[in-house]
Design an enzyme around this catalytic site. Sequence first.
Site, PDB file in Angstrom:
ATOM      1  N   HIS A  36       0.842  -1.207   0.000  1.00  0.00           N
ATOM      2  CA  HIS A  36       0.000   0.000   0.000  1.00  0.00           C
ATOM      3  C   HIS A  36       0.875   1.255   0.000  1.00  0.00           C
ATOM      4  O   HIS A  36       0.597   2.224  -0.700  1.00  0.00           O
ATOM      5  CB  HIS A  36      -0.857   0.066   1.277  1.00  0.00           C
ATOM      6  CG  HIS A  36      -1.914  -0.974   1.379  1.00  0.00           C
ATOM      7  ND1 HIS A  36      -1.925  -1.922   2.372  1.00  0.00           N
ATOM      8  CD2 HIS A  36      -3.019  -1.212   0.628  1.00  0.00           C
ATOM      9  CE1 HIS A  36      -2.990  -2.687   2.246  1.00  0.00           C
ATOM     10  NE2 HIS A  36      -3.665  -2.299   1.191  1.00  0.00           N
ATOM     11  N   GLU A 149      -1.513  -4.647  -8.631  1.00  0.00           N
ATOM     12  CA  GLU A 149      -1.746  -5.747  -9.588  1.00  0.00           C
ATOM     13  C   GLU A 149      -1.943  -7.102  -8.908  1.00  0.00           C
ATOM     14  O   GLU A 149      -2.236  -8.073  -9.580  1.00  0.00           O
ATOM     15  CB  GLU A 149      -0.585  -5.842 -10.590  1.00  0.00           C
ATOM     16  CG  GLU A 149      -0.613  -4.732 -11.610  1.00  0.00           C
ATOM     17  CD  GLU A 149       0.445  -4.882 -12.690  1.00  0.00           C
ATOM     18  OE1 GLU A 149       1.362  -5.717 -12.522  1.00  0.00           O
ATOM     19  OE2 GLU A 149       0.362  -4.142 -13.675  1.00  0.00           O
TER      20      GLU A 149
END
Length: 281
Positions: A36, A149
């Site tokens: 993150h 992804e």
Amino acid sequence: MVIYTQKETLVQALSSANKNDKIGFVPTMGALHKGHISLVKKALAENKVVVVSIFVNPTQFNNKADLQKYPRTPEDDISLLKNLKGELVVYLPEISDLYENSVSAKKYNFGGLQNEMEGKHRKGHFDGVGTIVSKLLKIIKPNTAYFGEKDFQQLQIVKKLVAIEKLPVKIVGCPILRETNGLAMSSRNKRLSAKQFEEVTLIYRTLKEVKEKFKSTSITDLNALVSERFLQNPDLKLEYFEIANEATLKTAKRKNKASKYRAFIAAFAGEVRLIDNISLN
Ligand code: PAF
């Protein structure tokens, strides 16, 4: 860094920013990790203001226990974000701020993308993701939003969502970050025991093996190879392995030179469900 818990005050604060200032957005469900943080750093490098939302979205969980056990670490999340340099805005709402009348998801057709892989195994999951991402994009109105992804199917679906709803935002996919043992970073990793943390390295080892053998081996043989690898490891339960066309996410039966493919795995270590993927060509 400023924290808002209500959308009205968040919208007010964002509307007072200079009209030419670019707004970046990183949606999260908290339990933040380096993956993150890499998205937030990229967003900070490319935008004047970056909004990070922390919200465990109930409508995308098809399993009550998974929702209950999803790690929630807001204090740690805030401390991690505080260390970053730049104009950071955190949106940390209660459920009622985003779902006023009923906690339910809108039904979407993402051109069939929703029926593959995660869609088959987590009924209604992408309706929940579409509902919350749409709500957040309409509140924050970012120029660019960043998605990892690791959730490749989600990334493709969000691109489709903004096309369907004609939302003026650029969706950027960012590479998977991995632990030193190869495990894809995920908030769910916090629920793994030390033993499981080592066992689940099978997921990425298998994906790498599939990538190495992709040119020289048929898809049928690769499917058999992956089943075999997981059968040898009874502590991990393979939910699915798929080689899919990267654009349509449809299962590939045989290779076509003009297409791009990815291999996808979902597997359980005890109660913890992990997903990962790798580009093959
Ligand atoms: O990827 C996630 O963490 C979630 O699916 C998202 C995009 C924040 C929506 O709740």
